[in-house]
Structure formats: C-alpha cells, structure tokens
Design a protein around this motif. Structure first.
Motif, PDB file in Angstrom:
ATOM      1  N   PRO A   1       8.212  -5.905  16.404  1.00 29.14           N
ATOM      2  CA  PRO A   1       7.583  -6.893  16.167  1.00 29.14           C
ATOM      3  C   PRO A   1       8.304  -8.104  15.862  1.00 29.14           C
ATOM      4  N   VAL A   2       9.073  -8.768  16.627  1.00 31.41           N
ATOM      5  CA  VAL A   2      10.049  -9.828  16.174  1.00 31.41           C
ATOM      6  C   VAL A   2       9.080 -11.336  16.304  1.00 31.41           C
ATOM      7  N   GLY A   3       9.732 -12.153  15.744  1.00 29.06           N
ATOM      8  CA  GLY A   3       9.099 -13.462  16.272  1.00 29.06           C
ATOM      9  C   GLY A   3       7.572 -13.844  15.634  1.00 29.06           C
ATOM     10  N   SER A   4       7.208 -13.199  14.748  1.00 27.88           N
ATOM     11  CA  SER A   4       5.904 -13.359  14.219  1.00 27.88           C
ATOM     12  C   SER A   4       5.662 -13.118  12.776  1.00 27.88           C
ATOM     13  N   ALA A   5       4.618 -13.298  12.209  1.00 27.70           N
ATOM     14  CA  ALA A   5       4.405 -13.260  10.792  1.00 27.70           C
ATOM     15  C   ALA A   5       2.762 -13.018  10.387  1.00 27.70           C
ATOM     16  N   PHE A   6       2.757 -12.366   9.484  1.00 26.29           N
ATOM     17  CA  PHE A   6       1.208 -12.385   8.994  1.00 26.29           C
ATOM     18  C   PHE A   6       0.866 -13.628   8.324  1.00 26.29           C
ATOM     19  N   ASN A   7      -0.444 -14.200   8.750  1.00 21.62           N
ATOM     20  CA  ASN A   7      -1.270 -15.050   8.069  1.00 21.62           C
ATOM     21  C   ASN A   7      -2.324 -14.513   7.310  1.00 21.62           C
ATOM     22  N   ALA A   8      -2.226 -14.687   6.027  1.00 23.05           N
ATOM     23  CA  ALA A   8      -3.437 -14.045   5.338  1.00 23.05           C
ATOM     24  C   ALA A   8      -4.796 -15.064   5.547  1.00 23.05           C
ATOM     25  N   ASP A   9      -4.746 -16.134   5.866  1.00 21.49           N
ATOM     26  CA  ASP A   9      -5.867 -17.068   6.126  1.00 21.49           C
ATOM     27  C   ASP A   9      -6.949 -16.540   7.405  1.00 21.49           C
ATOM     28  N   THR A  10      -5.838 -16.089   8.068  1.00 20.90           N
ATOM     29  CA  THR A  10      -6.724 -15.746   9.473  1.00 20.90           C
ATOM     30  C   THR A  10      -6.614 -14.220   9.684  1.00 20.90           C
ATOM     31  N   MET A  11      -6.034 -13.424   8.720  1.00 22.37           N
ATOM     32  CA  MET A  11      -5.976 -12.064   8.540  1.00 22.37           C
ATOM     33  C   MET A  11      -5.532 -11.366  10.205  1.00 22.37           C
ATOM     34  N   ARG A  12      -4.280 -12.091  10.429  1.00 21.53           N
ATOM     35  CA  ARG A  12      -3.623 -11.437  11.772  1.00 21.53           C
ATOM     36  C   ARG A  12      -2.387 -12.065  11.703  1.00 21.53           C
ATOM     37  N   MET A  13      -1.520 -11.447  12.798  1.00 23.20           N
ATOM     38  CA  MET A  13      -0.021 -11.806  12.906  1.00 23.20           C
ATOM     39  C   MET A  13      -0.275 -12.951  13.928  1.00 23.20           C
ATOM     40  N   GLU A  14       0.921 -13.924  13.580  1.00 20.58           N
ATOM     41  CA  GLU A  14       1.007 -15.215  14.321  1.00 20.58           C
ATOM     42  C   GLU A  14       2.289 -15.194  15.034  1.00 20.58           C
ATOM     43  N   VAL A  15       2.525 -15.922  15.868  1.00 25.80           N
ATOM     44  CA  VAL A  15       3.756 -16.335  16.655  1.00 25.80           C
ATOM     45  C   VAL A  15       4.484 -17.232  15.776  1.00 25.80           C
ATOM     46  N   THR A  16       5.889 -16.908  15.513  1.00 24.26           N
ATOM     47  CA  THR A  16       6.710 -17.867  14.877  1.00 24.26           C
ATOM     48  C   THR A  16       7.708 -18.457  15.782  1.00 24.26           C
ATOM     49  N   SER A  17       8.220 -17.521  16.552  1.00 23.37           N
ATOM     50  CA  SER A  17       9.152 -17.903  17.730  1.00 23.37           C
ATOM     51  C   SER A  17       8.973 -17.280  18.872  1.00 23.37           C
ATOM     52  N   PHE A  18       8.397 -17.979  19.731  1.00 22.25           N
ATOM     53  CA  PHE A  18       7.988 -17.114  21.306  1.00 22.25           C
ATOM     54  C   PHE A  18       9.423 -16.761  21.973  1.00 22.25           C
ATOM     55  N   ALA A  19      10.197 -17.427  21.736  1.00 26.96           N
ATOM     56  CA  ALA A  19      11.883 -16.994  22.302  1.00 26.96           C
ATOM     57  C   ALA A  19      12.182 -15.718  21.743  1.00 26.96           C
ATOM     58  N   ASP A  20      11.769 -15.283  20.482  1.00 24.37           N
ATOM     59  CA  ASP A  20      12.364 -14.276  19.944  1.00 24.37           C
ATOM     60  C   ASP A  20      11.577 -12.996  20.475  1.00 24.37           C
ATOM     61  N   VAL A  21      10.037 -13.222  20.771  1.00 27.68           N
ATOM     62  CA  VAL A  21       9.332 -12.339  21.333  1.00 27.68           C
ATOM     63  C   VAL A  21       9.633 -12.058  22.888  1.00 27.68           C
ATOM     64  N   LEU A  22      10.223 -13.146  23.437  1.00 25.31           N
ATOM     65  CA  LEU A  22      10.676 -12.823  24.972  1.00 25.31           C
ATOM     66  C   LEU A  22      12.056 -12.095  24.998  1.00 25.31           C
ATOM     67  N   PHE A  23      12.915 -12.583  23.926  1.00 21.59           N
ATOM     68  CA  PHE A  23      14.419 -12.148  24.292  1.00 21.59           C
ATOM     69  C   PHE A  23      14.483 -10.840  23.182  1.00 21.59           C
ATOM     70  N   ASN A  24      13.196 -10.302  22.808  1.00 24.16           N
ATOM     71  CA  ASN A  24      13.584  -9.140  22.146  1.00 24.16           C
ATOM     72  C   ASN A  24      14.472  -8.089  22.724  1.00 24.16           C
ATOM     73  N   PRO A  25      15.461  -7.655  22.068  1.00 24.66           N
ATOM     74  CA  PRO A  25      16.263  -6.676  22.628  1.00 24.66           C
ATOM     75  C   PRO A  25      15.538  -5.537  23.211  1.00 24.66           C
ATOM     76  N   VAL A  26      14.586  -5.081  22.554  1.00 28.78           N
ATOM     77  CA  VAL A  26      13.888  -3.547  22.966  1.00 28.78           C
ATOM     78  C   VAL A  26      13.073  -3.932  24.048  1.00 28.78           C
ATOM     79  N   ALA A  27      12.625  -5.261  24.215  1.00 27.01           N
ATOM     80  CA  ALA A  27      11.717  -5.407  25.399  1.00 27.01           C
ATOM     81  C   ALA A  27      12.641  -5.451  26.662  1.00 27.01           C
ATOM     82  N   GLN A  28      13.975  -6.094  26.564  1.00 31.14           N
ATOM     83  CA  GLN A  28      15.015  -6.133  27.625  1.00 31.14           C
ATOM     84  C   GLN A  28      15.369  -4.919  28.080  1.00 31.14           C
ATOM     85  N   ALA A  29      15.544  -3.955  26.838  1.00 27.01           N
ATOM     86  CA  ALA A  29      16.087  -2.797  27.494  1.00 27.01           C
ATOM     87  C   ALA A  29      14.878  -1.774  27.969  1.00 27.01           C
TER      88      ALA A  29
END
Lengths: 376, 528
Positions: free
Chosen positions: B157-185
């Motif tokens: 789970p790259v490119g994201s961080a926990f937000n305690a106000d909304t009690m969920r994970m939120e995107v910090t960098s969509f590029a990291d999510v897209l170019f996640n080496p695990v996803a590519q492999a």
C-alpha cells in the motif's frame, strides 16, 4: 483546480449522470428483457427483439459497472452502507446481473424450445427484478434507512429485507418498473420488425400512462405523507468527510430544496414532457419517441435526486449518521483526479458508442432473423 | 464491537469461491482475444479465407467464455460493498479509483466493441473489423492492468496515508499507486499467464481435431499460432513471475518466508527448498531438499543480503503491534482533544503501524487493553498457512516450466511441418488442457491467501474489513452462489464441449463454400 465544495457538487452531478446513463442506456435492455414474452409471441419474434439489443447491451451495462466503481471511489461510504445494508435486495439484483449476460448469450446456442423458453423466463425475471428493486431502493432513501456509525465509522444496520418493502417504496418500485417498461417498448417500436413494433406501441402507451399516474401519486405521497430530513445548524461544505460532525433533524419536507432552488422544478417538468412526448409520437415518429422516453427517464431520476439534495442516504435510526454530499465523499485529491479521468474518457465513450450504434442502425426484420438462424 | 468470526469465515469463503470462479474465465478471455487479433491480422494481410474462419470459430468459444467472465465479474464489484463494507469505507479513497478508471478506460471499450466483433463482419470494412478486434484485445489487457493496480496496492500500500479525521486511508500520491512495482510485476505476470492459458486452449482443441483427422489445415495453422504465442507467453510468465517474486520479497517478507517454509533466518545467500514437508507445529521442514544460493538470488538479487525467516518476522510484528497501540491511543486522545500536540506527534510517528494494533481487534474491542499474551497471539496470527503456500507455489512453478517445454516442442514440430505425425505430442497437448487453469488458480492462492491475515498488507486486517451483516445473510448469498454458479458451470461446460466438438466443419465454417482465392490475388493482398 476546483475547491472541495465544487468537487463534491460536481461528483454529486456525475453520480446522477452515471445513474441516468445506466437507466437510459441499459434501461431499455431491461425493459426488452422483461417484455420478451409479451411482445414476442414466437421464437422468431423474440429473436428480433433480442437482436435489437444483443450487440450493444454489454456496453450499456458498463454504465452500471462504472456507476458502482465511481460510487466506490468518489462516495465510498455510500457504496459501503447501501450495498451491505440492503444485503439481500442487492444480492437479488446481483443474481439478475449474473443471469442476464449468460441468458443473452446462451439462449440461442441450443435449438430447443424448452431451453429457449427457460432462458426467456430467466431474462424476463432479471429485467423485472432489477427495475423493481432499483425503484424500491430509491423509495427507501426518502423514508430513511436504519443504520448508524460508531466512533470508528463502522456501520451497523438494524433492519430486515422485508422492512424495505414499505408501501411508499413499493410505489417507487412501480414508478421504476412502468418507466423502464415504457422505455423498452419505445425501443422496440423504434428498432423491431413492424409486427412486434405494433404491439410495442400499445404497450408503450399504457405503461407511460401507468408511469405518469404512479409518479404523480408518489409526488403527492412524498409531499403529504413522508417527512424529510434537514441538516441542523451551520452546513460545512468543505469539511472532512466524517458524517458524525453534523446534526440532522427528521420532520421537514422533501420539497424544501425545490423551494430553495426553484429551477429544480425543471426536472419533474422534463419527466412529464417526456411522457407526453411518448404519447404523441409513439408509432409515428419512433426515434423522437425513444428520445422522449429517455428524457422521461432522466427527468424522473433528476426529480428524485434534487428532492434528496444534499442527502445521499438519510438514516432514520440515527439521523446524525446520514450521508450527505458534504460529508460522505472521497478526499479532494481523489475527486479531482477522477474528474480528470471522466473529462477525458466520457467523451471518448460517447464517440465510440455512437459509432457502434450508427453501424448497427435500422430495423431488425423477421426475414433477417429467419435467414441468419440465431443471434451469435 | 466484536466482529462475528462466523461472518468473517463465511465472507472470506464466499470471496475466495467467487474470485477463483471468476478467474476461470478471465485468463481465457485475456489470452484468446490476442490470438484472435493475430489470426485476423494474417487474414487482412493475406486475404486467405481460412484465417477469417479461424477467427470466427475461435470467436464462438471466446463468446461463450466472455459472457461468463462478464457475469461473474459483476459479483466482484458488488462484493466489496456487500461483504466488505468496512474495507470499502476504509480504503475506497485509494482502492476504488483504479476500479473506476478500469471502467472508464478499458471495460467500456471492451464491452462496447465485443458485440461488433460478432455481428460486424458484413457491416464494416475488413480493416475496421481488424481494428475492432485489436482494440478489444488491448482493452482486455488494460482492464487487467487497472484491476492489478488495485490488487497491487493491497499487497504493497504505497502512495497513501491514514487520516484519523475520516478514519480511512487516503491517496497522497496517485503516481506511486499507479507505478507501484508490485502492481507492475503482477500485471505482466498475470496477463502472460492468461496468454499461456488462451494458447493452451487453442492448442489442445486443435490437437484433438488433428487426432481425429478433422479440419486438418485449420487445426495445424491454429496450433502454430498458439504454440508461438504460447511459447513467448510462457517464457514471460516465468521470467516476470520471478520479478514478481523479487517484488514480494521486498515488501511482503512474511509471504516470502511462508512460501519457502523458511522458519529461521538463513545466512546469505539463502538456499531454495525444492522439496520438503513443512511442519507447522514444530516450525521446521522435514526431508528438505535445498539448492544453495538460489533463493538469495531470486529474493534479493544479491549474494550477501539475508532473507528473514518466520520467527524473526513474528518478533518484528510484536514491535509493530506495540507501536500501533501507541498510535491507536493517540488517535483516541485526539478525538476528545483535537489540539493535543503530544498525541499528534505520537500518531505521526507511529501511524504506519496502526494496522498492527488493529490485528488485536479480533480478540478484543480495545487494543489498548492487550496483555503480552494477546500481543503474542496477534503476532503469531501474521503467519499465513505455510504448507498450502509452500505446495501451491511449487506446483504453479512446475506447471510454468512444463508449459515452456510443451510449447517449445510443439513449435519445433510445427516448424518442421510434422505436427500431424506426432500423435503422442498431440495427445500430450490435449491432456494438458486443464493445467494452465490449475496454475492460474494456484497463483491466486499464493498471492491472496498468502496475504492473510491482511486485507491490505500491514494496514487493515481481513477480519476487520467485513460488513456488519449476519451470518445468516452470508449463508444465504453463499448458498445462492454455490447453486447458481454450479448450474452455470455445467451449462458453460456443456456448451463449450458442444461447440468444440461441432468444430469449424460442424458449424459450416470449414471448408469454405467458395474456393480459396487464386495465388495471384493472395500475392496482391500480401503486397508482394
């Protein structure tokens, strides 16, 4: 580029557009499926009906898939609460969505009357189930549904499947059923062989009338018999997406937003104009008739969405937990990115879908299906 | 509130069954559609009718499979909301986005063009139809890309961080999510596996025709295409599978250790256990047959980095659980007093370990009350099912190497024009038909069962992700799935066998009614 408040309004509109896209584009497929045994008396006639939608229903269905995906991404709380809360109802809809593709594809694969009759019933049932349950689900939004969040935003639901079948919700189900049957009949009148089309004209007349009556009754019931929800106190439109930060009162009117924004009245006007348009043009100007029924569908969904504004999913159990467009969205970054994707891809989708429909234009005749045997 | 363990078990069972079932159809679609595109390209280039008939015949089988893929795919999208509502809320901001983009960019195109693929032959030009087929093929693979971007994020789970106000994970960098080496492999590994499966499908059924002496020219050509495409794909599955292994070892050390049944950290470079009997109770592997150095090379691309064993990873987990409890406590403090600077600092320091505190939620409502024994229990729960992973992985890899060998031999015999004389090879090809399905399902088991106990690695335990539904509701849907999916499996299999048996000759597609175009015309079409 856009502030959080605007993005939320835009994504509320996009949710509506995707829903309208689904109801207009796939609604007539469901209508045709449900009317298969009514409009088509022989196997050849049913083949005609199926061939008017067979090459395109798959693409049409993606409006629904995309609606689900967009709700997941843009309104995660709405997606999570509605799908898990109305568990068994959603499961029935899902079964219809599983059986429909195989029904379309497998029906023609075996030349046997019982086999085909079985799949005809499956398709009819899938059409009726989806049209009815979508309407019932929409009706329940106005009644409020029994859920609440705890402090960690874990949702719990305190109601059963049968509680969803409130008379008002059933009426909403009838609105949806009659509307999409009419829409399907208008499509058949436009694209099917004249033998079938003539029957479709009569069905379109009656179902549009039934739709109009149910829609008016639902409106009256909503005005006098169903209490609305309203946010109490200051409305924070660009705050964090946490539903528990607001107060909600139950007991106002669902027409409050119509009073606040009078242009909202255009939506029901559009719906009625569409219904009248169908009555005037059906059997004479068939493309115009189909466009009219599309406007009727769009107007109906807009009417409901506008009345709910700014609510997405009110909770009658714990009104504070209600989901509104101001506190149930994704983060600003996600909404912005998804908007960019929509702006790029929706026009492309419209272009290639339009091209496919252009290639496939024209009436499907009985002679044609007799020559080609079965669909594909 | 304490989560009902029955709901967790049933929801997981249902998800696994429906995903494995869906994945019977997806790889065939992914693979065969490219074979159709290749065949149709040859048709448009040479003008030879046989190639068009090949596209049409294999297209019929593709169509039956495609309907099942679409039907069972809807289930996957519904299920996150129906059965995994807390998951959907917790990660929708990140996980939902690739799913929505998949619809916009890929599935819409695929589903809109598929109808025209079937009925468009007489309505659009040859070249336009070829383009339809190519875009169809492209769209199916693009579809897989976005699904695997979503899945890759669950593993890493790259490119994201926990937000305690909304009690969920939120995107910090969509590029990291897209170019996640695990996803590519994972993307290249999975689509290649689909290409292998599609190739085997065409290869096996064609071999059957040759064994029967039916549709000989048709079948030989089909086998040649399938063997060439299949060989390239099988090589890429293994090479890129190795890449996937490297990506796993980087961020899912526990999964890697479980696959290897590596109970203790080995000195670098680690050896690869070719065979052995993992013993879960005594944390040891009996009769282990080890090949020195290989694991170190696969896992670390080096000879001096150690690969941590399960015992060490459990110790690491304990530390992270303790840190996670600090973060959890700070989050609760901030909920009462949102300007508390000390709590903010603690949360910022440890929010990466919050998920580890949530592992305790299976045993207690408030992780802050955990005793050292609870923490040990939670840390032990991070060990996935070692024997299952150990064997699933080895079987899958063995299949992979077998595919390379089979496709290579068929390719060689095809290039010598000896295919129809090698009956043993044709029989082997026919009986190998189920193997790519087996390998694909095992691959799913390794990747997803190996991810347990996490829904999102290190972020959200699977048990916490379930909806607040009752066990009765899940029993109902599970029963419905078993009933309807079994019935559809029978119908699908009957139709597939029926149409494969009918063959191009039985369907009137071969031999063509009109004679083959004369040689001069062929040359003209080919631009000679």
């Amino acid at each position: 580029m856009f502030d959080y408040e605007s993005l939320r309004v835009i994504w509320w509109a996009l949710l509506g557009i995707l829903l309208i896209g689904f109801a207009v584009m796939d609604g007539f497929d469901f209508g045709i499926a449900a009317l298969l045994r009514v409009l088509g008396r022989s196997d050849d006639e049913r083949l005609v009906l199926l061939e008017t939608i067979e090459p395109t229903w798959e693409g049409n269905q993606v409006w629904f898939i995309l609606g689900g995906g967009a709700a997941f991404a843009a309104w995660p709380a709405l997606y999570a609460v509605s799908f898990s809360g109305m568990y068994l109802a959603i499961f029935l809809v899902l079964l219809a969505f599983i059986l429909r593709p195989v029904g379309f594809n497998f029906r023609g694969k075996v030349r046997d009357a019982r086999w085909r009759s079985l799949w005809d019933w499956v398709l009819t049932a899938s059409g009726v189930v989806v049209m009815l349950i979508s309407g019932v689900a929409f009706g329940n939004l106005f009644l409020g549904v029994p859920f609440q969040f705890d402090d960690n935003l874990r949702m719990s639901w305190h109601g059963s499947f049968f509680e969803l079948l409130h008379p008002f919700a059933l009426l909403a189900g009838l609105v949806s059923l009659a509307m999409l049957l009419a829409h399907g009949a208008c499509w058949a009148a436009y694209r099917a062989d004249h033998v079938v089309a003539d029957r479709a004209v009569r069905v379109a007349r009656w179902t549009t009338l039934a739709y109009a009556v149910c829609f008016v009754l639902a409106g009256i019931w909503l005005a006098y018999g169903v209490a609305g929800y309203a946010i109490v106190g200051p409305v924070v439109t660009d705050g964090v997406s946490n539903p528990l930060h607001k107060q909600v009162a139950h007991g106002s009117s669902w027409f409050a937003s119509y009073m606040q924004y009078p242009w909202f009245w255009l939506a029901p006007v559009l719906a009625f104009a569409g219904a009248i348009g169908v009555q005037l043009s059906v059997g004479r100007k068939n493309l115009a008739c189909f466009i009219a029924s599309s406007l009727m569908v769009a107007g109906t969904i807009l009417s409901a969405g506008f009345a709910l504004f700014p609510f997405l999913l009110p909770s009658r159990l714990d009104p504070r937990s209600s989901l509104t467009i101001w506190d149930a969205s994704s983060s600003q970054g996600t909404l912005g990115l998804m908007l960019a994707m929509v702006v790029i891809f929706i026009p492309l989708i419209i272009i290639y879908t339009g091209w496919v429909y252009r290639v496939l234009r024209g009436r499907v005749t009985l002679d044609h299906v007799r020559q080609s045997g079965h669909g594909y | 509130m304490i989560i009902d363990p029955d709901v967790v078990t049933l929801s997981r069972l249902q998800f696994a069954l429906t995903a494995l079932y869906h994945f019977l159809f997806v790889p065939l679609t992914l693979g065969i559609v490219w074979i159709l595109a290749i065949m149709e390209s040859v048709y448009v280039m040479t003008g030879r009718e046989v190639w068009k008939r090949m596209v049409q015949f294999w297209g019929v089988l593709f169509g039956i499979n495609f309907a099942m893929g679409v039907a069972t795919g809807v289930t996957m999208e519904f299920q996150f909301g129906m059965n995994w509502a807390y998951y959907a809320h917790y990660v929708g901001d990140v996980f939902g986005t690739p799913l929505a983009i998949e619809g916009l960019m890929a599935f819409f195109l695929e589903a809109t063009l598929v109808g025209l693929f079937f009925v468009g032959w007489d309505r659009i030009s040859r070249v336009a139809h070829l383009l339809v087929t190519w875009f169809l093929a492209l769209a199916t693979s693009l579809s897989a890309l976005w699904i695997l971007v979503a899945n890759g994020w669950m593993q890493n789970p790259v490119g994201s961080a926990f937000n305690a106000d909304t009690m969920r994970m939120e995107v910090t960098s969509f590029a990291d999510v897209l170019f996640n080496p695990v996803a590519q492999a994972k993307f290249v590994h999975t689509v290649s596996a689909g290409y292998v499966l599609g190739s085997m499908f065409v290869l096996s059924i064609s071999a059957w025709y040759l064994l029967r002496g039916r549709n000989v020219d048709f079948a030989k050509r089909s086998m040649t295409v399938a063997a060439s495409f299949g060989l390239a794909a099988a090589l890429s599955v293994v090479v890129l599978g190795d890449e996937s292994g490297y990506a796993v070892s980087e961020n899912q050390k526990m999964k890697m250790a479980a696959i290897e049944a590596m109970w203790e950290t080995e000195p670098a470079p680690a050896s690869f256990t070719l065979f052995g009997i993992p013993d879960v109770e005594n944390h040891t592997t009996h009769y282990a047959l080890r090949i020195p150095w290989v694991m170190g090379l696969i896992g670390t691309r080096s000879i001096d980095k150690p690969i941590p064993g399960i015992a060490n990873l459990v110790e690491d987990a304990k530390g992270r659980i303790n840190n996670g409890i600090l973060a959890y406590d700070a989050m609760l403090v901030l909920r009462q007093d949102k300007d508390n600077a000390q709590a903010k600092a603690i949360l910022a320091a440890h929010d990466k370990d919050m998920g580890y505190a949530l592992l305790l939620k299976r045993f207690m409502d408030d992780p802050r009350q955990a005793t050292p024994a609870d923490i040990q229990k939670a840390a032990d729960s991070t060990i996935p099912n070692v024997p299952v992973l150990f064997w699933a992985f080895r079987l899958m890899v063995a299949c992979g190497f077998y595919f390379i060998a089979l496709f290579a031999v068929v390719f060689w015999q095809a290039s010598k024009r000896q295919l129809d004389k090698r009956r043993w090879l044709l029989k082997l090809a026919l009986w190998s038909l189920p193997l790519p399905w087996l390998a694909a399902e095992l691959g799913w088991v390794v990747a997803e069962y190996g991810r347990q106990p996490w829904a999102i690695e290190g972020v959200l335990p699977t048990a916490l992700g379930v909806s607040s539904v009752t066990a009765g509701q899940v029993w109902t849907s599970l029963g419905g799935f078993v009933l309807f999916y079994s019935a559809l499996a029978v119908v699908d299999a009957v139709l597939m066998v029926k149409y494969a048996r009918k063959g191009p000759d039985g369907l009137g597609l071969w031999p063509p009614a009109e004679p083959e175009p004369p040689v001069a015309t062929v040359a003209a079409h080919a631009g000679v």
